[in-house]
Design an enzyme around this catalytic site. Structure first.
Site, mmCIF file in Angstrom:
data_model
loop_
_atom_site.group_PDB
_atom_site.id
_atom_site.type_symbol
_atom_site.label_atom_id
_atom_site.label_comp_id
_atom_site.label_asym_id
_atom_site.label_seq_id
_atom_site.Cartn_x
_atom_site.Cartn_y
_atom_site.Cartn_z
ATOM 1 C CD GLU A 65 -2.666 -1.194 2.563
ATOM 2 O OE1 GLU A 65 -2.989 -0.128 3.118
ATOM 3 O OE2 GLU A 65 -2.957 -2.322 3.002
ATOM 4 C CB CYS A 87 0.015 1.524 5.975
ATOM 5 S SG CYS A 87 0.277 2.544 4.546
#
Ligand code: SAH
Length: 345
Positions: free
Chosen positions: A89, A334
């Site tokens: 990510e 995240c």
């Protein structure tokens, strides 16, 4: 294994280009293309034959956009697919001072912080410098907006992937690449003190953020297993060393977790700790109301508790801000998107 040419420094790329029988000046062209995030097909001044040779013999481990979520505030969250099918990510954020990409340094993480989604499935592997660069280049090309700042605060522990992270920073820094100043780069660590000590000697004036999250060893042990290996005093001594060598102010991250570390008493203990262990050193505390993840029952405190916490720190002369929440509507913390993706598969 094919050589990863996007991770190479300019001199290494030059050697490689010569080794495949091409001329030296081609390597300068190639380096510029690679570090503008251009694929082989787009390298218009490089002969087709050389591009075919590269396609066959070299690896450019770029990431591909698997999912893209755009927040109301303009924040863009990417789920990227790596060349081997792993997911990572990154987040693209706009600020008054420029555009920032938050980069992942590993697929998963093995540090085990209790509140963090990135560590839920452990560490899969570390990322190559190229894969960190590619997160930046892909976000920049996709948004069409120039990236001016980098924070290495995505998935993973950067000092658990030390060499590749340093290579990534040096490549960001290189004149024929993005030419990004180290002063525009921040790196966040959970506190691997050997990494901090080594990094202080790299001569890279990067801003160091240290995830502290608790004012005492007992409290920190409970949320960050890494504290058992590197307790607070040892960690802060390494921070002092970093400041002495680089002159860079250190920023401490502190996730406010209701009932665990967010009382006024905790704030007072934190202020005393920083004053006694880092005398005379400019520090900044970055307070992050914890982002609850569904696998754990950590909650954020109310606004009042946060305000009292900040006031207590400031009263004691510790500079603190509450982090602005960007992309809250798109799971921009995240690890959450990847965890969801792994669940679906
Ligand atoms: N491994 C690095 C980078 C991790 S992510 C480190 O530990 O610093 C960047 C920051 O987000 C860290 O301070 C991390 O502790 C924090 N963080 C992770 N999960 C969080 C959550 N659910 N809520 C608030 N902060 C979180």
């Amino acid at each position: 294994m094919k050589p990863d040419i996007l991770s190479m420094y300019e001199n290494e790329l030059c050697e490689y280009v010569l080794s495949i029988g091409e001329q030296k000046y081609r390597s300068a062209q190639l380096f510029k293309w690679l570090h503008s995030g251009t694929g082989l097909d787009g390298m218009s001044n490089i002969p087709k034959k050389m591009r075919e040779k590269l396609a066959e013999n070299a690896l450019i481990p770029s990431v591909e956009i698997e999912e893209k979520h755009v927040s109301e505030d303009g924040t863009v969250k990417y789920l990227f697919r790596c060349h081997d099918g792993e997911f990572i990510e990154s987040v693209f954020m706009t600020h008054e001072y420029g555009n920032t990409v938050c980069v992942s340094s590993q697929v998963g993480c093995r540090m085990g912080c209790r509140f963090c989604a990135s560590t839920l499935n452990g560490l899969k592997r570390s990322l190559a410098a190229s894969e960190m660069l590619s997160q930046v280049y892909t976000a920049q090309n996709d948004t069409g907006k120039k990236v001016s700042h980098i924070v290495i605060m995505g998935m993973g522990e950067p000092f658990d992937n030390y060499d590749n992270v340093v290579r990534f920073i040096r490549l960001l820094n290189s004149e024929n690449g993005m030419n990004l100043s180290c002063r525009h780069i921040s790196l966040s660590t959970c506190g691997l003190t050997e990494g901090i000590k080594r990094f202080a000697d790299e001569g890279l004036p990067v801003t160091l953020s240290v995830s502290l999250h608790a004012p005492t060893d007992d409290q920190r042990d409970a949320v960050m297993p890494v504290n058992r290996r590197y307790p607070i005093k040892e960690l802060l001594a390494a921070c002092r060393g970093y400041f002495e060598k680089t002159g860079r102010r250190i920023s401490f991250e502190y996730a406010l977790i209701d009932g665990k570390n967010n009382s006024q008493e905790d704030a007072a203990t934190l202020a005393r700790l920083l004053k006694s262990e880092l005398p005379g050193m400019p520090v900044h505390v970055n307070l992050i109301p914890v982002n609850p993840i569904k696998e754990r029952d950590f909650k954020r405190g109310d606004r009042q508790a946060t305000e009292k916490f900040v006031a207590e720190l400031e009263k004691r002369g510790v500079n603190a801000t509450v982090r602005r929440r960007l992309g809250a509507d798109i799971n921009a913390s995240c690890g959450q998107l990847r965890a969801k993706k792994l669940e679906q598969n």
